[in-house]
Design a protein around this motif. Structure first.
Motif, PDB file in Angstrom:
ATOM      1  N   HIS A   1       0.886  -0.870   0.051  1.00  0.00           N
ATOM      2  CA  HIS A   1       0.103   0.161  -0.129  1.00  0.00           C
ATOM      3  C   HIS A   1       0.813   1.156   0.016  1.00  0.00           C
ATOM      4  N   SER A   2       1.915   1.127  -0.813  1.00  0.00           N
ATOM      5  CA  SER A   2       2.724   2.648  -0.837  1.00  0.00           C
ATOM      6  C   SER A   2       1.990   3.505  -1.608  1.00  0.00           C
ATOM      7  N   ALA A   3       1.010   2.980  -2.289  1.00  0.00           N
ATOM      8  CA  ALA A   3       0.177   4.096  -3.031  1.00  0.00           C
ATOM      9  C   ALA A   3      -0.606   5.025  -2.070  1.00  0.00           C
ATOM     10  N   PHE A   4      -1.006   4.518  -1.090  1.00  0.00           N
ATOM     11  CA  PHE A   4      -1.925   5.323   0.009  1.00  0.00           C
ATOM     12  C   PHE A   4      -0.757   6.238   0.509  1.00  0.00           C
ATOM     13  N   MET A   5       0.317   5.910   0.912  1.00  0.00           N
ATOM     14  CA  MET A   5       1.363   6.683   1.485  1.00  0.00           C
ATOM     15  C   MET A   5       1.567   7.779   0.635  1.00  0.00           C
ATOM     16  N   ASN A   6       1.930   7.326  -0.732  1.00  0.00           N
ATOM     17  CA  ASN A   6       2.074   8.587  -1.754  1.00  0.00           C
ATOM     18  C   ASN A   6       0.967   9.520  -1.899  1.00  0.00           C
ATOM     19  N   TYR A   7      -0.200   8.783  -1.587  1.00  0.00           N
ATOM     20  CA  TYR A   7      -1.334   9.888  -1.912  1.00  0.00           C
ATOM     21  C   TYR A   7      -1.501  10.763  -0.908  1.00  0.00           C
ATOM     22  N   LEU A   8      -1.049  10.218   0.522  1.00  0.00           N
ATOM     23  CA  LEU A   8      -1.054  11.215   1.671  1.00  0.00           C
ATOM     24  C   LEU A   8      -0.075  12.335   1.254  1.00  0.00           C
ATOM     25  N   ASP A   9       1.154  12.235   0.619  1.00  0.00           N
ATOM     26  CA  ASP A   9       1.826  13.244   0.426  1.00  0.00           C
ATOM     27  C   ASP A   9       1.639  13.880  -0.942  1.00  0.00           C
ATOM     28  N   ASN A  10       0.489  14.194  -1.343  1.00  0.00           N
ATOM     29  CA  ASN A  10       0.018  14.713  -2.446  1.00  0.00           C
ATOM     30  C   ASN A  10       0.481  13.955  -3.822  1.00  0.00           C
ATOM     31  N   GLY A  11       0.725  12.686  -3.726  1.00  0.00           N
ATOM     32  CA  GLY A  11       1.292  12.253  -5.117  1.00  0.00           C
ATOM     33  C   GLY A  11       2.782  12.406  -5.162  1.00  0.00           C
ATOM     34  N   ALA A  12       3.452  12.699  -4.462  1.00  0.00           N
ATOM     35  CA  ALA A  12       5.153  12.999  -4.380  1.00  0.00           C
ATOM     36  C   ALA A  12       5.429  11.645  -3.798  1.00  0.00           C
ATOM     37  N   VAL A  13       6.703  11.531  -4.312  1.00  0.00           N
ATOM     38  CA  VAL A  13       7.483  10.262  -3.555  1.00  0.00           C
ATOM     39  C   VAL A  13       8.701  11.062  -2.927  1.00  0.00           C
ATOM     40  N   THR A  14       8.587  11.174  -1.686  1.00  0.00           N
ATOM     41  CA  THR A  14       9.367  12.018  -0.699  1.00  0.00           C
ATOM     42  C   THR A  14      10.670  11.194  -0.236  1.00  0.00           C
ATOM     43  N   ASP A  15      11.690  11.884  -0.301  1.00  0.00           N
ATOM     44  CA  ASP A  15      12.917  11.143   0.551  1.00  0.00           C
ATOM     45  C   ASP A  15      13.527  12.122   1.542  1.00  0.00           C
ATOM     46  N   PHE A  16      14.292  11.532   2.284  1.00  0.00           N
ATOM     47  CA  PHE A  16      14.819  12.450   3.491  1.00  0.00           C
ATOM     48  C   PHE A  16      15.683  13.640   3.001  1.00  0.00           C
ATOM     49  N   GLU A  17      16.231  13.443   1.822  1.00  0.00           N
ATOM     50  CA  GLU A  17      17.084  14.581   1.274  1.00  0.00           C
ATOM     51  C   GLU A  17      16.321  15.725   1.142  1.00  0.00           C
ATOM     52  N   SER A  18      15.175  15.834   0.422  1.00  0.00           N
ATOM     53  CA  SER A  18      14.308  16.685   0.039  1.00  0.00           C
ATOM     54  C   SER A  18      13.765  17.365   1.384  1.00  0.00           C
ATOM     55  N   ILE A  19      13.366  16.549   2.442  1.00  0.00           N
ATOM     56  CA  ILE A  19      12.615  16.713   3.455  1.00  0.00           C
ATOM     57  C   ILE A  19      13.886  17.822   4.391  1.00  0.00           C
ATOM     58  N   LYS A  20      15.085  17.177   4.180  1.00  0.00           N
ATOM     59  CA  LYS A  20      16.439  17.906   5.245  1.00  0.00           C
ATOM     60  C   LYS A  20      16.396  19.540   4.459  1.00  0.00           C
ATOM     61  N   ASN A  21      16.442  19.589   3.108  1.00  0.00           N
ATOM     62  CA  ASN A  21      16.467  20.824   2.587  1.00  0.00           C
ATOM     63  C   ASN A  21      15.187  21.896   2.833  1.00  0.00           C
ATOM     64  N   GLU A  22      14.076  21.351   2.810  1.00  0.00           N
ATOM     65  CA  GLU A  22      13.098  22.243   3.370  1.00  0.00           C
ATOM     66  C   GLU A  22      12.973  22.609   4.768  1.00  0.00           C
ATOM     67  N   ILE A  23      13.387  21.688   5.746  1.00  0.00           N
ATOM     68  CA  ILE A  23      13.624  22.302   6.944  1.00  0.00           C
ATOM     69  C   ILE A  23      14.801  23.232   7.143  1.00  0.00           C
ATOM     70  N   ILE A  24      15.907  23.048   6.592  1.00  0.00           N
ATOM     71  CA  ILE A  24      17.229  23.814   6.712  1.00  0.00           C
ATOM     72  C   ILE A  24      16.991  25.256   6.257  1.00  0.00           C
ATOM     73  N   TYR A  25      16.482  25.129   4.839  1.00  0.00           N
ATOM     74  CA  TYR A  25      16.532  26.295   3.980  1.00  0.00           C
ATOM     75  C   TYR A  25      15.101  27.138   4.176  1.00  0.00           C
ATOM     76  N   TYR A  26      15.178  28.388   4.653  1.00  0.00           N
ATOM     77  CA  TYR A  26      14.105  29.230   4.732  1.00  0.00           C
ATOM     78  C   TYR A  26      13.768  29.597   3.149  1.00  0.00           C
ATOM     79  N   LEU A  27      14.511  30.322   2.332  1.00  0.00           N
ATOM     80  CA  LEU A  27      14.249  30.625   1.017  1.00  0.00           C
ATOM     81  C   LEU A  27      15.618  30.057   0.245  1.00  0.00           C
ATOM     82  N   GLY A  28      15.279  29.897  -0.946  1.00  0.00           N
ATOM     83  CA  GLY A  28      15.977  29.630  -1.845  1.00  0.00           C
ATOM     84  C   GLY A  28      16.720  31.061  -2.856  1.00  0.00           C
TER      85      GLY A  28
END
Length: 597
Positions: free
Chosen positions: A338-365
């Motif tokens: 049921h990975s489809a359900f997990m990706n649905y919760l994430d608005n269809g994205a396939v999230t990884d820890f690297e992208s989460i890290k950047n969103e937490i660390i960086y306020y603006l690009g």
């Protein structure tokens, strides 16, 4: 190992053709719109704008701060971990925390890490300071509580934990859900310490299966898409992709089926592991609370209700906090997982820890800009003053004193600040735009680097009121942060942030607050034929501003915008000229004799 019943669904379906559908009951608490995109919050970036009150030269210092100068730079990251599947994602999760720790360890900012783990119920493994308790976090990740999967319980506990620390704004709170999505248990009344399920297993067969376990749907799976012969309604199949519309349709149909079948009355507290149901007789299991539900066409299984409850709480969390749903490898691959359900919760994205890290660390690009328009109405006008004295003040990641970068003129009405980059541009740049009309006068602050969530950057500059009043009175009200709605003189008509994320994605424009200033004109007692023009004393009606560093004479040149000085300025020049020649300036009406001279 979970047992899969061998009885074919087709045999049970044939026996159910003649069943009468149960009528609609009262409205269910599950009725909702499960489109995650529609329910996602529009996040506003933390930002602030302040103005000192007018000094004796009618000048105010403006400070634009990113993030807000008033906000405590503390972040909370809550992990919600399905321990049946987290083992395969533990290493990248620790790598995320290690890099996050390096980013904040010397900045003075703080990161609180919460660890929630769920099996059949939810477990709070503590909250820790990332900079000082890294080893404790690593140990908490190692804790195991096996047996059952109740994502709903984990999300309920996360909701409780994230609401505890009210000193951290919701915009700086993050929730990371890690699971394979194979959740078949749920909770009632918000109690994450008890697991519930429901079962299609006939009462006489209770004792041969897992009673509401993962494979209970082997008896009857309403989400296979059956059609009710009585109502003609066709059940919506459970999606196998992350399609937002497909999952919204399925979850809304589950809620409707649950209402029509009075499904909530068939819930029972699930004690399969706790009370060793696998080794007990059918009568003992029923005495322990087991209830089976009729396998009518319009009904919802335990998996259906697990998805419905988990989605409901996830959407509630995502409406307040930054939420991520990461699909982990599934142990139950017989149905594709049921990975489809997990990706649905994430608005269809396939999230990884690297992208989460950047969103937490960086306020603006890099590429983010601020447009700031000078204050102007028919009654008053502010101009940019001393542009060559603008500064950008950047807090340092090493925790040292903030570094002010002076303006370097790099073009016509263009200034650079900070180190130069490889392409020759400056880290920060400000362009002055005079505008064809007074209302169009503004500056553009361009940010050519990523801005950290843990180190502020400020732009400081001055504006000057060019046409102060001469009649006695108080003009405006002082509101240095523009948050009290006072009817003062707006130093700037509008300031707009055009954000770009660290991945280069442009966001929606956001307005800053609008600070206001004031000043007072007084008139001293006079005698006939010896009157003086009104003395102006800006700011006399207010208390000293803690951000005002004193009076600063406007010694620099202002951009040429065609402004004419007010009458008060000419009077001051005349008085000064008279004083220079040792005379006394006397103002009186002209007589007829004077006119004829």
């Amino acid at each position: 190992m979970k047992k899969k019943n061998k009885i074919l669904n087709a045999l049970l379906c044939a026996a159910l053709i003649g069943l009468t559908a149960i009528g609609m009951s009262s409205l269910s608490s599950y009725a909702a719109d499960y489109n995650t995109t529609a329910n996602s919050p529009v996040w506003q970036h933390s930002k602030s704008k302040t103005a000192t009150n007018l000094d004796k030269d009618y000048t105010s210092e403006i400070t634009l701060s990113l993030p807000s100068g008033e906000e405590q730079l503390t972040t909370e990251v809550c992990f919600v971990l399905d321990k049946s599947s987290f083992s395969d994602t533990q290493e990248p999760a620790m790598k995320l925390l290690s890099e996050l720790k390096d980013a904040v360890s010397t900045s003075g900012a703080k990161v609180q890490v919460d660890i929630v783990e769920f099996n059949r119920t939810a477990h709070d493994h503590g909250s820790y300071d990332l900079a000082t308790q890294y080893d404790e976090i690593e140990a908490a990740f190692e804790k195991q509580n096996s047996g059952g999967t109740n994502m709903h319980a984990g999300l309920l506990l996360a909701q409780d934990i994230l609401a505890r620390n009210t000193s951290i704004p919701d915009s700086r709170k993050y929730m990371i859900l890690v699971s394979d999505g194979d959740s078949y248990l749920y909770c009632k009344n918000g109690d994450y310490t008890k697991a519930y399920s429901r079962s299609f297993i006939p009462a006489e067969n209770a004792g041969d299966s897992a009673y509401g376990g993962y494979y209970d749907e082997g008896w009857y799976a309403p989400s296979a898409g059956y059609e009710d012969p009585q109502s003609g309604k066709k059940n919506v199949k459970r999606p196998t992709t992350s399609s937002q519309s497909d999952w919204a349709a399925y979850l809304n149909d589950v809620a409707a089926r649950n209402q029509e079948s009075s499904g909530d009355s068939h819930d029972f507290e699930w004690k399969y592991y706790d009370n060793a149901w696998a080794s007990k007789s059918a009568d003992e299991v029923k005495a322990d609370g087991f209830v089976n539900q009729p396998a009518v066409p319009r009904s919802a299984s335990n998996l259906d209700m697990g998805f419905l409850n988990a989605a409901s709480v996830y959407h509630t969390l995502a409406a307040k906090y930054h939420c991520y749903s990461m699909a982990a490898p599934s142990w139950n691959t017989a149905d594709g997982g049921h990975s489809a359900f997990m990706n649905y919760l994430d608005n269809g994205a396939v999230t990884d820890f690297e992208s989460i890290k950047n969103e937490i660390i960086y306020y603006l690009g890099a590429g983010s800009t601020v447009e700031d328009y000078m204050g102007y109405t028919d009654d008053y006008n502010f101009d940019l003053a001393d542009p060559e004295k603008m500064t950008v003040v950047a807090e340092q990641p090493n925790g040292g004193d903030a570094v002010p970068y002076d303006a370097v003129k790099i073009g016509n009405n263009k200034y650079g600040f900070g180190p130069q980059l490889a392409d020759g541009s400056y880290t920060y740049e400000v362009t002055y735009v005079p505008g064809d009309k007074k209302a169009d006068e503004h500056i553009v602050w361009t940010i050519n680097t990523n801005v950290s969530n843990f180190n502020r950057v400020n732009l400081k500059y001055k504006v000057k009121l060019t046409n102060p009043k001469t009649e006695p009175g108080t003009y405006g009200e002082y509101d240095p942060e523009g948050t009290q709605g006072k009817a003062g003189l707006y130093t700037n008509s509008r300031a707009v942030l055009h954000p770009v994320a660290s991945n280069g994605t442009a966001g929606a424009s956001e307005d800053f607050s609008k600070p206001t200033v004031s000043y007072t004109v007084t008139k001293s007692d006079t005698k006939p034929d010896d009157s003086k023009p009104g003395d102006t004393k800006p700011g006399d009606n207010t208390k000293p501003n803690k951000n005002d560093k004193g009076s600063n004479k406007n010694s620099g040149k202002t951009p040429n915008t065609g402004d004419e000085s007010g009458m008060a300025a000419w009077m001051l020049i005349l008085v000064a000229s008279a004083a220079a020649f040792g005379g006394t300036a006397v103002y009186r009406k002209k007589t007829k004799e004077d006119m004829n001279r």
